[in-house]
Design an enzyme around this catalytic site. Structure first.
Site, short mmCIF file in Angstrom:
data_model
loop_
_atom_site.label_atom_id
_atom_site.label_comp_id
_atom_site.label_asym_id
_atom_site.label_seq_id
_atom_site.Cartn_x
_atom_site.Cartn_y
_atom_site.Cartn_z
CG MET A 1 -2.95 7.55 11.18
SD MET A 1 -3.96 6.08 11.08
CE MET A 1 -3.41 5.16 12.51
CE LYS B 1 -5.86 -1.16 4.41
NZ LYS B 1 -5.67 -1.44 5.83
CG ASP C 1 -0.47 -0.43 2.44
OD1 ASP C 1 0.63 0.04 2.77
OD2 ASP C 1 -1.10 -1.26 3.13
N1 SAH Z 1 2.30 0.66 10.65
C1 SAH Z 1 2.75 2.02 10.51
C2 SAH Z 1 1.69 3.02 10.89
C3 SAH Z 1 0.50 3.01 9.99
S1 SAH Z 1 -0.64 4.23 10.39
C4 SAH Z 1 4.02 2.20 11.34
O1 SAH Z 1 4.38 1.35 12.14
O2 SAH Z 1 4.67 3.24 11.19
C5 SAH Z 1 -0.17 5.54 9.30
C6 SAH Z 1 0.43 6.68 10.08
O3 SAH Z 1 1.78 6.39 10.36
C7 SAH Z 1 0.48 7.99 9.35
O4 SAH Z 1 -0.75 8.65 9.39
C8 SAH Z 1 1.51 8.71 10.15
O5 SAH Z 1 1.00 9.17 11.38
C9 SAH Z 1 2.49 7.61 10.45
N2 SAH Z 1 3.58 7.57 9.46
C10 SAH Z 1 3.88 6.59 8.62
N3 SAH Z 1 4.99 6.88 7.90
C11 SAH Z 1 5.40 8.09 8.30
C12 SAH Z 1 6.48 8.94 7.98
N4 SAH Z 1 7.40 8.61 7.05
N5 SAH Z 1 6.59 10.13 8.62
C13 SAH Z 1 5.70 10.48 9.55
N6 SAH Z 1 4.67 9.72 9.92
C14 SAH Z 1 4.51 8.54 9.31
#
Ligand code: SAH
Length: 505
Positions: free
Chosen positions: A169, A54, A32
């Site tokens: 998020m 998504k 995704d």
């Molecule tokens: N499984 C993922 C999180 C998924 S939820 C993890 O462990 O990181 C998606 C959220 O992750 C985004 O809305 C944001 O809050 C955060 N996120 C993911 N990648 C990011 C990045 N490169 N920089 C900042 N926030 C990030």
């Protein structure tokens, strides 16, 4: 078999060795939007790639579809990698996919990844714990499913938990979250930060206090994906933690034009200084073997006084053929070595062979003139090892002025590559770049011939042109392209220095 794999936060090098190994072997890849597209370059060419990106609000049905896709492919006996941003168990709906696989009787493995909160904290220099003021770390989600009361995070309660809050998020409800934290009794002065697009070349952050956070974030136009941090520990190192964004080439995008497999050293150095690299190999090097000629040259190898090399490609290819023919360095004999530049000379130094002549400015013409100036050419046997371009001037000077007896041995051919087949082309056309680095006249000529296919879309950043040496610059100028940066000789270190000087101003 299904592998539920954490892709890490963005920077491909922050993915695990296990993730890389599985990607390199998978039959089907289900990914995704948060997984960096760069990781997809690791899968085999036969791999079926399925995008299940998504977008908010369309979750439920799609999630079921994703599960169905995993089950279907795995049931056919395929090795399926389900790649998820960050860590699969942190707000990644991994439990649902595990359940679906269990029901279908399909085995799985879970590969943890570096989750966004940890990666963003590290790349923004924000400590999450501190001996004096941070002994708990909480991961929260700001994206509430309003239909499910039980899933709502009561932020006012977390105001009292203390330690460091890492909110995933949280951007769309930022003000609401801040309001709840203040309402719950948190100090408006407590350190707070937002890191958006953490670990990526376009990472941005604000580090301030809780009451100022929303305004500061709007001023900097910070957007999702982002992590919101609140807590005393993150305020402990201040500006000193800015290691990532303060690197001299941070946020700059450069295009490298060398053939595949030859960019790694320059790429590595520029990336370490913070630059983002697009690879547009504009030429390809094809070995060109005239077996009879090679046999003749090698039969007489002991008779040459000088061997002259005009490119690293030629030098490498010559040595490959040499070892095929002799297998032992001692057969190289007494011939002296002249090279057009440092990069070419490096090839011989690896074998402890001394390079006796390198012109100050790396052109074939200078190489020839410097050789003549050694006064060693009269009736000498000289072997010129080249590609299929730029050799006439060299031969002419050595024969007519130096009175040498010249043999030429072409060992490779340079051909333009078809840019429409290059994976990074699309990104280049959409985003553009800060600079294009031309390594040779042939990369410049290939660019000029295919300019239309390389044209930028509206809004893309227009690059400046950089050249690895005077000869390449000449080709660019003859075709009305303005050379903004130039090296005196084709040296990777000089190119890095020139770029840093220009771009870190
Ligand atoms: N499984 C993922 C999180 C998924 S939820 C993890 O462990 O990181 C998606 C959220 O992750 C985004 O809305 C944001 O809050 C955060 N996120 C993911 N990648 C990011 C990045 N490169 N920089 C900042 N926030 C990030």
């Amino acid at each position: 078999m299904v592998y539920l794999v954490g892709a890490g936060p963005g920077e491909p090098k922050l993915s695990t060795l296990r993730a890389k190994e599985l990607l390199e072997q998978c039959d089907v890849l289900v990914y995704d939007n948060l997984a960096n597209p760069e990781l997809r370059k690791w899968v085999p060419p036969t791999c079926i790639q399925i995008d299940v990106g998504k977008s908010p609000g369309r979750h439920t049905l799609e999630q079921r579809d994703i599960e169905k896709t995993l089950v279907e492919h795995a049931s056919e006996g395929k090795k399926v990698v389900r790649l998820k941003g960050g860590d699969p168990f942190v707000f990644g709906r991994c439990a649902e996919e595990m359940l679906a696989l269990d029901v279908a009787g399909i085995s799985y493995e879970i590969v943890p990844g570096v989750t966004a909160a940890l990666a963003c904290a590290g790349y923004a220099g924000l400590p999450l714990s501190h001996r004096e003021c941070g002994s708990t770390i909480s991961f929260l989600t700001g994206h509430e499913d309003l239909s499910k009361e039980a899933l709502r995070v009561d932020f006012s309660k977390f105001a009292k938990v203390g330690g460091t809050l890492c909110i995933y998020m949280g951007m769309s409800k930022l003000e609401e979250i801040i309001g709840k934290l203040l309402e719950g009794g948190m100090s408006p002065d407590i350190p707070a930060a937002i890191v958006s697009n953490g670990t990526l070349p376009h990472q941005r952050k604000v580090v301030t206090n809780l009451s100022n956070l929303s305004l500061a974030s709007k001023k900097e136009f910070l957007q999702a994906p982002a992590i919101v941090f609140v807590g005393n520990a993150i305020g402990r190192v201040g500006q000193k933690g800015n290691w990532f964004e303060s690197r001299p080439l941070f946020g700059k995008r450069f295009v490298l034009t060398r053939p595949v497999g030859q960019v790694s050293k320059l790429k590595f150095k520029l990336e370490n200084l913070g630059a983002e690299i697009l690879e547009l190999p504009l030429i390809k090097i094809l070995p060109s073997e005239d077996k009879k000629l090679i046999a003749e040259v090698f039969a007489g190898i002991a008779t040459y006084d000088w061997s002259v090399f005009t490119s690293a490609n030629g030098a490498r290819e010559f040595m490959r053929l040499f070892f095929l023919a002799f297998g032992d360095i001692r057969s190289f004999g007494p011939m002296r070595i002249a090279c057009v530049g440092e990069g070419t000379a490096e090839v011989f130094r690896k074998y402890n062979l001394e390079v006796e002549l390198i012109p100050n400015t790396s052109t074939a013409e200078n190489l020839a003139k410097d050789l003549v100036a050694t006064d060693s050419l009269d009736s000498a046997n000289v072997l010129i090892v080249t590609g299929n371009r730029n050799r006439e001037v060299l031969v002419q000077i050595l024969q007519d002025i130096g009175h040498a007896i010249v043999d030429t041995l072409p060992v490779y051919e340079t051909d333009f590559s078809d840019v429409t087949e290059i994976p990074d082309l699309d990104r280049f056309r959409k985003q553009g770049a800060d600079a294009i680095i031309f390594t040779s006249s042939s990369t410049a000529l290939s660019y000029i011939e295919q300019e239309e296919d390389l044209s930028l879309e509206e809004g893309a950043c227009k690059p400046i042109y950089c050249s690895f040496g005077p000869e390449t610059s000449k080709t660019l100028k003859e075709n009305d392209l303005i050379v903004k940066l130039e090296c005196t000789k084709p040296s990777i270190d000089e190119m890095v220095m020139v770029l840093v000087e220009h771009f870190s101003m």
